[in-house]
Design an enzyme around this catalytic site. Sequence first.
Site, mmCIF file in Angstrom:
data_model
loop_
_atom_site.group_PDB
_atom_site.id
_atom_site.type_symbol
_atom_site.label_atom_id
_atom_site.label_comp_id
_atom_site.label_asym_id
_atom_site.label_seq_id
_atom_site.Cartn_x
_atom_site.Cartn_y
_atom_site.Cartn_z
ATOM 1 N N HIS A 1 1.076 -1.056 -0.062
ATOM 2 C CA HIS A 1 -0.119 -0.076 0.030
ATOM 3 C C HIS A 1 0.834 1.352 0.138
ATOM 4 O O HIS A 1 1.738 1.249 0.944
ATOM 5 C CB HIS A 1 -0.989 0.058 1.200
ATOM 6 N N SER A 2 0.482 2.104 -0.607
ATOM 7 C CA SER A 2 1.215 3.478 -0.942
ATOM 8 C C SER A 2 2.797 3.372 -1.332
ATOM 9 O O SER A 2 2.900 2.616 -2.283
ATOM 10 C CB SER A 2 1.056 4.158 0.473
ATOM 11 N N LEU A 3 3.789 3.562 -0.471
ATOM 12 C CA LEU A 3 5.011 3.445 -0.744
ATOM 13 C C LEU A 3 5.284 2.067 -0.801
ATOM 14 O O LEU A 3 6.214 1.609 -1.614
ATOM 15 C CB LEU A 3 5.884 4.281 0.480
#
Length: 634
Positions: free
Chosen positions: A304-306
């Site tokens: 998720h995300s980074l």
Amino acid sequence: MSISGLLLSVALLPSVVSAHDHVYFDPPSSGSPFLGPQIPLTGPPALTGTHEFTLRHIYQRGTRDQPDLHRRLDIKPHTRLWAVSDDGLEKELVTFDTPLVASSSPLTIQRLADRRLSVIEGYLAAARSSGEAVALSPSEWVMDTLAGPNVTDKESVLTFAKMTANDYIEEPGTEDWHYIHGRFNYSSSFGWQSDGLRGHIYADKTNSTIVISLKGTSPALFDGAGTTTNDKINDNLFFSCCCGQGGSYLWRQVCDCQQSAFTANLTCIVEAMNDENRYYRAAIDLYSNVTDMYPDANVWMTGHSLGGAMSSLLGLTFGLPVVTFEAVPEALPAARLGLPSPPGHDPRLPQSRQYTGAYHFGHTADPVYMGTCNGVGSICTWGGYAMESACHTGQMCVYDTVEDKGWRVALSTHRIRAVISDVLEVYEDLPPCAPEEECYDCELWKFFKSNGSESTTTSTTTTTTAPTTTRTSTCKTPGWWGCLDESTTTTTITSTTTTTTTSTSTCKTPGWFGCKDPTTTTEATPAPSVTTTIPTPTTYPTSSTSTCKDPGWFGCRDPSSTTASITSSPSTTSTCDDPGFFWGCYDESTTATHPITPGPSAPYSTPSPTNKHTCTSSIFFGLICVGSTGTELR
């Protein structure tokens, strides 16, 4: 059985093979007294199936503060874990009651035939030294069809999302870390919430398929909470056009590679991205250690995300299936890292690649996923994040929450738990997935490559030749905007051709803003000189004498007498007995002309008739007289 009988039985075997080879015996002949062991044929793994995953290990790879740290926590039946909330403040004891089930389906990926770590590292090192991805022959690439995550099954997608949402730590006082490398005397205060890249390793019951879930960016916006400081450094390094430079003053600058406005040293940026304390290098190290534990397993990536962006970069590097959620657009760092690209694809545009095996789920109200969290008033900017990248590799699976639900674009919709409860579980159908090919990053910037030894200081030398003007004037009759006298101006311009221009003018008819006479210009070059003689005009002196006994607002109200003495010119003498309110005289004027000699002075002048008027009726506040009486005095 005696030794002689054992040797006899061995001699009767069809052949002798090593223990790790697959042996398939022929059907026993009628004359053979022994029945050979039936070893089952191990064919290719099934491309479809259902997998029930459990958490097996938690890895921590140090980056910024402890770059040599790499340790593993093995999850055992008695291990007590706490689940950490999104903000890192709340913790609760974990009970694994709900199984994590996902299905697999055939997936085609174009990847390198030789994916050994040593080979991949050689390609990456060559890209760092040359500044561009290594060109490989088509024979070094293969099209593999393998068992990948079923991205058309909603329950499977939810399972991967829950894997990315889980963030576990061991209950304090029960830690049992296994140090892969690094020192063994880290203090207990150095938990994995302070530094490093974290990965959760899930495996199915047969250990044939494992899932690596990488921990994403901490939600805290300002330094000092969990891994947010380190995450911000990596975010600005990987997803900014130039390490947080050239934009808002609020962005955290993580390198010094900008040369001028919208111009940067690409070699400097790539060197900073490949430092050993960066997340991409840490992710490669983490992946290599996991595959050492499960050498024959099929590896899937999620995050998720980074963490989703790092998972996608690993997938592009080693040819792995990837499922991400609200991932930061990662095509920009993929191009800068010099990842190998198949023939026919521009390595500078990895978003144009096909058959990557990557699927990025997200929704339109998330500015991080959509690549718009970089405006002056965005929360990302106020938090110091420079999220300028906008392009994803692989397939984008987008929920249009702005159109369907009327959501506003806000960073609060980026949290994975909100995505699970408000998007993935609410929508009945999964969104369609399509590549994002017509997308470009940092179009306003210009990047150049160097050998890494140049100084970041530049100097500019500018030579300017300016004209020199010399003006000499003596004013005898000043006017409102200048002198009304004759003027002479000389202008000399020095240039490489050594040409001198001289302009001389004499004004006979001066105007308010300049001379109205025709202008004559003479250019002098290395030739015989020319002399021009201009006659001097005759000046007539004028004398005026006045004495005021009754001053008014805008002049003197006394009777005035002006005598002008000019040879062979008329003289005028006037006396005003009835002056006007603002200006002018209402008396009759008398002019005396002496054609031969000047007239006599004032004491010997002949007195003129004098009239006196008295106003008896006036209008307009006394400004106009309509009735008057007059007496003539002689």
